[in-house]
Scaffold this active site. Structure first.
Site, short mmCIF file in Angstrom:
data_model
loop_
_atom_site.label_atom_id
_atom_site.label_comp_id
_atom_site.label_asym_id
_atom_site.label_seq_id
_atom_site.Cartn_x
_atom_site.Cartn_y
_atom_site.Cartn_z
N GLY A 52 44.75 48.10 33.88
CA GLY A 52 43.51 47.53 34.40
C GLY A 52 42.62 48.64 34.92
CB SER A 53 39.29 49.20 35.16
OG SER A 53 38.38 50.17 35.64
N GLY A 54 40.20 49.66 38.39
CA GLY A 54 39.94 49.32 39.78
C GLY A 54 38.73 50.03 40.34
CG ASP A 72 38.92 46.31 50.53
OD1 ASP A 72 38.53 45.14 50.77
OD2 ASP A 72 38.67 46.91 49.47
CE LYS A 105 46.01 52.19 42.31
NZ LYS A 105 45.51 51.68 43.60
#
Length: 629
Positions: A375-377, A487, A396
């Site tokens: 995925g992409s964060g 967060d 990452k």
């Protein structure tokens, strides 16, 4: 160093309160004692700068400090003092044995000083006064007799032993008792400095390097090296004999135990798990003999006195828990069934380690194999990979300009040392090239938000409560270590293949370079998870994390809905400021909604701690269904 070190250890130094209003701080320093001086360094003595030193000829008193009920806000809880000139230096040791060693050695070195005091202050100087006698003058004479040869808990120094008679052998010094541990898992050393462990074998602790790593050797002294502290535990206790067993399930609460036993569906299926009371154990047992199948939970009880014995039925006492379980495999003796079939979905999986090896946080990128994209964060693309073609990891790749890299690299080692079963483990970083990589534990089932959305309609309220329980435990650990997430949301938690939920990306929000994400006026800023003190004043604390946890609970019990889904960020700011709070989800009981509302108290100090939240959720889990027997 001017001479050979007598003692060297990492201790904590308290700042000197030169003004009544000066705030106190506590900093780790490497203290080195020689024949002439006591020096302290920032970091390792051979690599860092000396921050200060005390010439021993100026010292007037060395003594332990009696706490007097004062809360000590650092991990070392054993203070002692070095008084010299007009100054009192407060130092905190990690154990009573360490403190005693420092005090005795310092006293030995200053015993011939001419200016030794007759009286000293046994408690702290704090906030403009001596806590022991109330005097407000920092140079006021002491209030308790000072003994140069002992300490304030042992005021008489024992006389030296008489010399041995002519021809008689001198008495041998008694060797300190070795601390034995037993390996709970196999541990394959990653580096030459590491010690490979074999499950069930005994090892001797040589040095406790930090909370996550030990230096150990095998019992015969043939091999020594570093090993993960979470792979071994103290020998000669019922806990270890229990922890080695196939039927012991660590970190499994009542709901998860029932789910696993029902899924297995075998008569006499059982597990032993940690009770809600610390240090206690519960047997959870499934039987088909009643209706469609029922589960009973039995507390393992202990006798009073010494030695302790364990029992489920009072007539049958055992010296340890494995012996108790073995008996009840063949005899129900008051249980609804014999213990026929051990159920353990954890598969004895070894826990994650704080890094792949002791003090190794920089990873060589050539040792990484990149596999499929996950995925992409916020910071860039995340891929499944392997380290040294052996350990599955998530990698990452940090997109250029997405992160304040220098600040993060400074903090990476601190984040690596945060290690808990309900936190996603950071194993290390690759910083010697661009892009830099973060190498973390791989969580097979991905992001919690997607996990609950994709399985919507399959959860019961107790499943959802177990998810919240996992997260509350991880957040309690961060809170206890004074680490703020900033967060917390379902999107920043991950799920492994055992359906354990872990908190991820803790502290990362500090390093975002994105005006929209870091400013409450930005579209990306997580306003809907933020309390008033954050979106108004950017004031973060563990209590702001508590507010976010309340919103996360709401996400979980709505099975993945967006909070305030019909409102824009600026509208949410107005609504929350005027006292509006999220409604009770259909799957949440009034009690669960009450926990959420406690998290959303206007004043931060009125919100519960994560320790309190975790206990409230535990109580709700344990209260469901029949009580433990």
């Amino acid at each position: 160093m001017s001479s050979t070190a007598i003692l060297e250890e990492t201790l904590i130094k308290r700042s000197q309160q030169k003004k009544r209003t000066s705030p106190l701080n506590y900093k780790e320093r490497v203290f080195v004692l020689t024949k002439t001086r006591l020096s302290y360094y920032e970091g390792r003595a051979e690599k860092k700068f000396r921050k200060g030193c005390v010439e021993l000829q100026r010292v007037k008193c060395v003594e332990i400090v009696k706490n007097g009920g004062v809360v000590i806000p650092c991990q070392n809880k054993y203070p002692f003092q070095v008084v010299y000139d007009t100054t009192t230096l407060y130092i905190f040791a990690p154990s009573n044995e360490s403190r005693t060693l420092w005090v005795q050695n310092l006293k030995e070195e200053i015993r011939n000083n001419p200016q030794i005091v007759a009286k000293f202050h046994p408690q702290f100087w704090q906030e403009g006064g001596w806590l022991c006698c109330g005097q407000a003058d920092k140079l006021a004479p002491g209030c308790e007799e000072y003994n140069l040869f002992g300490d304030s808990e042992n005021t008489r120094r024992p006389p030296p032993p008489p010399p041995p008679e002519h021809g008689a052998p001198a008495a041998q010094e008694e060797e300190p008792e070795e601390e034995l541990v037993i390996a709970l898992y196999d541990f394959e050393g990653a580096e030459s400095q590491d010690l490979t462990l074999h499950r069930g074998e005994e090892y001797v602790i040589v040095e406790k390097c930090d909370v996550n790593w030990y230096k150990a050797r095998d019992r015969y002294g043939y091999e020594s090296g570093f090993s993960s502290s979470c792979y071994c535990r103290a020998q000669l206790s019922h806990l270890i004999h229990t922890a080695q067993q196939q039927w012991y399930c660590k970190n499994v609460n009542r709901n998860k135990a029932e789910e696993q036993l029902r899924n297995e569906g075998k008569e006499g299926g059982f597990m032993v798990r940690d009770s809600s009371s610390p240090g206690a154990y519960t047997v959870s047992l499934y039987t088909k003999s009643v209706g469609d199948g029922v589960i009973r939970h039995y507390h393992i009880k202990e006798t009073a006195g010494s030695p302790k014995q364990f029992y489920l039925a009072e007539k049958h006492l055992f010296d340890d828990i494995p012996a108790l379980i073995e008996y009840h495999k063949h005899n129900a003796a008051g249980l609804v069934s014999r213990l026929r079939y051990p159920v353990n979905k954890q598969n004895r999986a070894a826990p994650t380690t704080a890094g792949f090896s002791y003090d190794k946080w920089e990873i060589n990128p050539s040792e990484l194999t990149f596999m499929k994209e996950l995925g992409s964060g916020q910071f860039g693309v995340v891929r499944l990979g392997k380290w040294r073609a052996l350990h599955k990891v998530a990698i990452k790749a940090i997109r250029e300009g997405a992160m304040s890299e220098e600040d993060f690299i400074e903090e990476a080692k601190v984040m690596m040392n945060l290690s808990h079963p309900k936190l996603v483990q950071l194993y290390g970083v690759c910083t010697q090239q661009n892009p830099i990589y973060l190498v973390t534990e791989f969580m097979e089932l991905g992001c919690l938000l997607n996990y609950i959305r994709q399985r919507r309609g399959t959860f019961g309220p107790q499943n959802l409560l177990s998810i919240c329980h996992d997260i509350s435990q991880g957040m309690q650990y961060l809170e206890e270590n004074h680490f703020i997430h900033r967060d917390l949301a379902a999107r920043n938690c991950l799920v492994n293949d055992s359906h354990v939920v872990k908190v991820s990306d803790f502290g990362m929000a500090r390093y975002v370079i994105d005006d929209q994400y870091t400013s409450s006026s930005g579209a990306k800023f997580p306003v809907k998870w933020s309390p008033p003190e954050v979106f108004n004043f950017c004031k973060y604390s563990s209590k702001s994390d508590v507010w976010s946890f309340g919103v996360l609970m709401w996400e979980v019990f709505t099975e993945g809905k967006m909070p305030f889904e019909k409102n824009l960020n600026h509208e949410v700011v107005t609504m929350v400021t005027q006292g509006y709070r999220l409604y009770r989800p259909k799957m949440a009981t009034p009690y669960i909604h009450d926990i959420m509302k406690l998290c959303w108290q206007e004043r931060p100090e009125e919100r519960p701690s994560f320790a309190q939240i975790s206990m409230m959720i535990t109580d709700e889990i344990e209260a469901d269904g029949l009580p433990d027997l």
